[in-house]
Write an enzyme that holds these catalytic residues in place. Structure first.
Site, PDB file in Angstrom:
ATOM      1  N   MET A   8      -6.393 -19.192  25.354  1.00 39.76           N
ATOM      2  CA  MET A   8      -5.870 -20.507  25.010  1.00 39.76           C
ATOM      3  C   MET A   8      -4.593 -20.790  25.777  1.00 39.76           C
ATOM      4  SD  MET A   8      -6.781 -22.770  22.832  1.00 39.76           S
ATOM      5  CE  MET A   8      -8.523 -22.790  23.188  1.00 39.76           C
ATOM      6  N   PRO A   9      -4.401 -21.857  26.438  1.00 37.39           N
ATOM      7  CA  PRO A   9      -5.390 -22.899  26.700  1.00 37.39           C
ATOM      8  C   PRO A   9      -6.491 -22.448  27.659  1.00 37.39           C
ATOM      9  CG  PRO A   9      -3.128 -23.652  27.153  1.00 37.39           C
ATOM     10  CD  PRO A   9      -3.086 -22.175  26.994  1.00 37.39           C
ATOM     11  N   ILE A  10      -7.676 -23.060  27.457  1.00 38.34           N
ATOM     12  CA  ILE A  10      -8.799 -22.846  28.368  1.00 38.34           C
ATOM     13  C   ILE A  10      -9.005 -24.136  29.164  1.00 38.34           C
ATOM     14  CG2 ILE A  10     -11.265 -22.372  28.541  1.00 38.34           C
ATOM     15  CD1 ILE A  10     -10.925 -20.715  25.904  1.00 38.34           C
TER      16      ILE A  10
ATOM     17  N   LYS B 168      -6.610 -19.545  30.839  1.00 41.30           N
ATOM     18  CA  LYS B 168      -7.867 -19.203  31.519  1.00 41.30           C
ATOM     19  C   LYS B 168      -8.366 -20.450  32.246  1.00 41.30           C
ATOM     20  CE  LYS B 168      -7.635 -15.982  28.245  1.00 41.30           C
ATOM     21  NZ  LYS B 168      -6.629 -14.934  28.438  1.00 41.30           N
TER      22      LYS B 168
END
Lengths: 61, 61, 61, 61, 61, 61
Positions: free
Chosen positions: F1-3, F40
């Site tokens: 997170m965040p993706i 990511k």
């Protein structure tokens, strides 16, 4: 094109999203050689009970 | 990695999501040979007016 | 419904995907109380140059 | 299969979604040669602060 | 906006995709009241070993 | 997170993706206040026959 989706846990302010959209768009246009108008950003917000790592919901951490 | 997204109709309890996250993570780690920490699960919940099969919204079924 | 998307780095065998699809479907039906026929799984495979963590492509790790 | 995801800004009526689901399903079945039962449509609605074009959130336009 | 993603099994011709894009765009603009220029369609194609229903990969059906 | 998911038309070099991943990660960490390890990025590349605007495939433009 490019279309960018950003998944985050709920809780950011509109000002944070505003800055993020601005700076991610700049990063994309500079590195991928495309005009700003081409960049679309979708922000998706999740409740802490809707995200898990290592099998554990964030609401349980 | 792996990143798993699970789309469901709204209405499950937190306990159901908790069990699902746990057991899907186990299924992934066992079959794809990766550590639990690598598995991220995003749950997306939809209202019945936001899902359709065969051209009919679930809210109309 | 539920629709499950699983993002992985390329390189798994068909047998690994077969077992994963089977066991994730079982985990979903058991915990979310839905019939197996309702569960759809989409597997997406990525090249190592198409995934990054902490700003570094997997191809560079 | 096919699975269709439609991202829109919040504010459409259920009747608009109903017609959209119906007509998109027809367009898909006619052009891709598949039965209506095979077509699943997921509608995702976004707040105006969660979508940006050219680096600007819709809430700021 | 709207952004449409269409997931299909590999094997359609360019002509099928061309017709699909045209007719889905028409269905969207007519029912959601937006100009054609606003409609973006992403087509994602999957190998039969990357899609499962009821726990069974399509390659095994 | 965040993706973060970035959809682009095929044709960028690994060096362009490398710079993009680096600079988008910086933009995210700076504006959303999260550590780089949490970010990511998934890059998805499309053939020109798999993307349409205004009902026209890119391969036809």
């Amino acid at each position: 094109m490019p279309i960018v989706q950003v998944e985050i846990i709920k809780g950011r302010t509109v000002e944070q999203k505003r800055q993020m959209a601005k700076q991610v768009t700049e990063a994309i246009t500079k590195t991928l050689a495309c005009p700003p108008e081409a960049v679309k950003i979708i922000i998706r917000e999740m409740e802490k009970e809707n995200y898990a790592e290592a099998g554990t919901l964030f609401v349980d951490k």
